[in-house]
Design a protein around this motif. Structure first.
Motif, PDB file in Angstrom:
ATOM      1  N   GLY A 199      -1.345  -1.567   6.619  1.00 46.22           N
ATOM      2  CA  GLY A 199       0.024  -1.066   6.708  1.00 46.22           C
ATOM      3  C   GLY A 199       0.325   0.197   5.939  1.00 46.22           C
ATOM      4  O   GLY A 199       1.493   0.600   5.831  1.00 46.22           O
ATOM      5  N   ALA A 200      -0.685   0.852   5.402  1.00 42.99           N
ATOM      6  CA  ALA A 200      -0.443   2.100   4.672  1.00 42.99           C
ATOM      7  C   ALA A 200       0.107   3.153   5.631  1.00 42.99           C
ATOM      8  O   ALA A 200      -0.391   3.318   6.737  1.00 42.99           O
ATOM      9  N   PRO A 235      -2.032   5.198  -2.433  1.00 40.15           N
ATOM     10  CA  PRO A 235      -3.471   4.967  -2.371  1.00 40.15           C
ATOM     11  C   PRO A 235      -4.163   5.727  -1.232  1.00 40.15           C
ATOM     12  O   PRO A 235      -5.300   6.157  -1.398  1.00 40.15           O
ATOM     13  N   VAL A 236      -3.470   5.935  -0.099  1.00 42.23           N
ATOM     14  CA  VAL A 236      -4.105   6.696   0.994  1.00 42.23           C
ATOM     15  C   VAL A 236      -4.315   8.158   0.613  1.00 42.23           C
ATOM     16  O   VAL A 236      -5.264   8.779   1.079  1.00 42.23           O
ATOM     17  N   HIS A 237      -3.454   8.709  -0.224  1.00 39.11           N
ATOM     18  CA  HIS A 237      -3.676  10.072  -0.715  1.00 39.11           C
ATOM     19  C   HIS A 237      -4.958  10.121  -1.551  1.00 39.11           C
ATOM     20  O   HIS A 237      -5.787  11.013  -1.383  1.00 39.11           O
ATOM     21  N   ASP A 238      -5.074   9.144  -2.443  1.00 39.98           N
ATOM     22  CA  ASP A 238      -6.232   9.119  -3.339  1.00 39.98           C
ATOM     23  C   ASP A 238      -7.538   8.902  -2.575  1.00 39.98           C
ATOM     24  O   ASP A 238      -8.539   9.561  -2.848  1.00 39.98           O
ATOM     25  N   PRO A 285       0.806  -1.225   0.000  1.00 37.75           N
ATOM     26  CA  PRO A 285       0.000   0.000   0.000  1.00 37.75           C
ATOM     27  C   PRO A 285       0.839   1.274   0.000  1.00 37.75           C
ATOM     28  O   PRO A 285       0.288   2.370  -0.058  1.00 37.75           O
ATOM     29  N   ASN A 286       2.160   1.135   0.053  1.00 42.91           N
ATOM     30  CA  ASN A 286       3.038   2.302   0.156  1.00 42.91           C
ATOM     31  C   ASN A 286       3.919   2.507  -1.073  1.00 42.91           C
ATOM     32  O   ASN A 286       4.940   3.174  -1.011  1.00 42.91           O
ATOM     33  N   TRP A 287       3.512   1.952  -2.200  1.00 45.19           N
ATOM     34  CA  TRP A 287       4.246   2.103  -3.446  1.00 45.19           C
ATOM     35  C   TRP A 287       3.739   3.372  -4.123  1.00 45.19           C
ATOM     36  O   TRP A 287       2.578   3.453  -4.525  1.00 45.19           O
TER      37      TRP A 287
END
Length: 132
Positions: A98-99, A78-81, A67-69
């Motif tokens: 784990g983000a 993905p957490v930004h989006d 999730p941190n790529w």
């Protein structure tokens, strides 16, 4: 599997993730497609997934998606989006998977920086509980 086969599988998985097609995603993952495979546009399935579908994120994370790529063009995770678009359920799944919330995009924004722009107080409150 040769490079063309890997790229084709990566493209198929990314497309299935973007459509939210869990059945196709399972089929592809079960056949050995890497959940972190980069498609022909340089993105992974979790980067292009249907953001409003927490079950898509859950399946990808269960199968080992990172999730941190960062997106190769914007540095967004993905957490930004999900924060920008206001998908709290998906954001919660990513965080449990784990983000990291302390990584910035190319403009220096953290995920919580993007929430006020979309005016979604429920996301701000959730992110504050993680910071406490």
């Amino acid at each position: 599997m040769d490079q063309a086969g890997r790229t084709h599988g990566a493209d198929q998985l990314a497309t299935a993730a973007a459509r939210g097609d869990l059945e196709e995603m399972r089929r592809l993952l079960d056949s050995g497609v890497d959940p972190n495979a980069v498609n022909s546009f340089g993105r992974t399935p979790i980067q292009v997934m249907m953001m409003g579908s927490p079950s898509v994120a859950e399946l990808l994370l269960q199968r080992g998606a990172n999730p941190n790529w960062p997106d190769p063009h914007t540095g967004s995770l993905p957490v930004h989006d999900t924060a920008r678009e206001g998908f709290l359920d998906t954001l919660q799944v990513l965080c449990r998977g784990g983000a990291r919330l302390d990584l910035t995009d190319q403009w220096g924004h953290l995920p919580h920086d993007l929430v006020p722009e979309s005016n979604r107080i429920h996301l701000v409150n959730y992110l504050k509980t993680l910071e406490d």
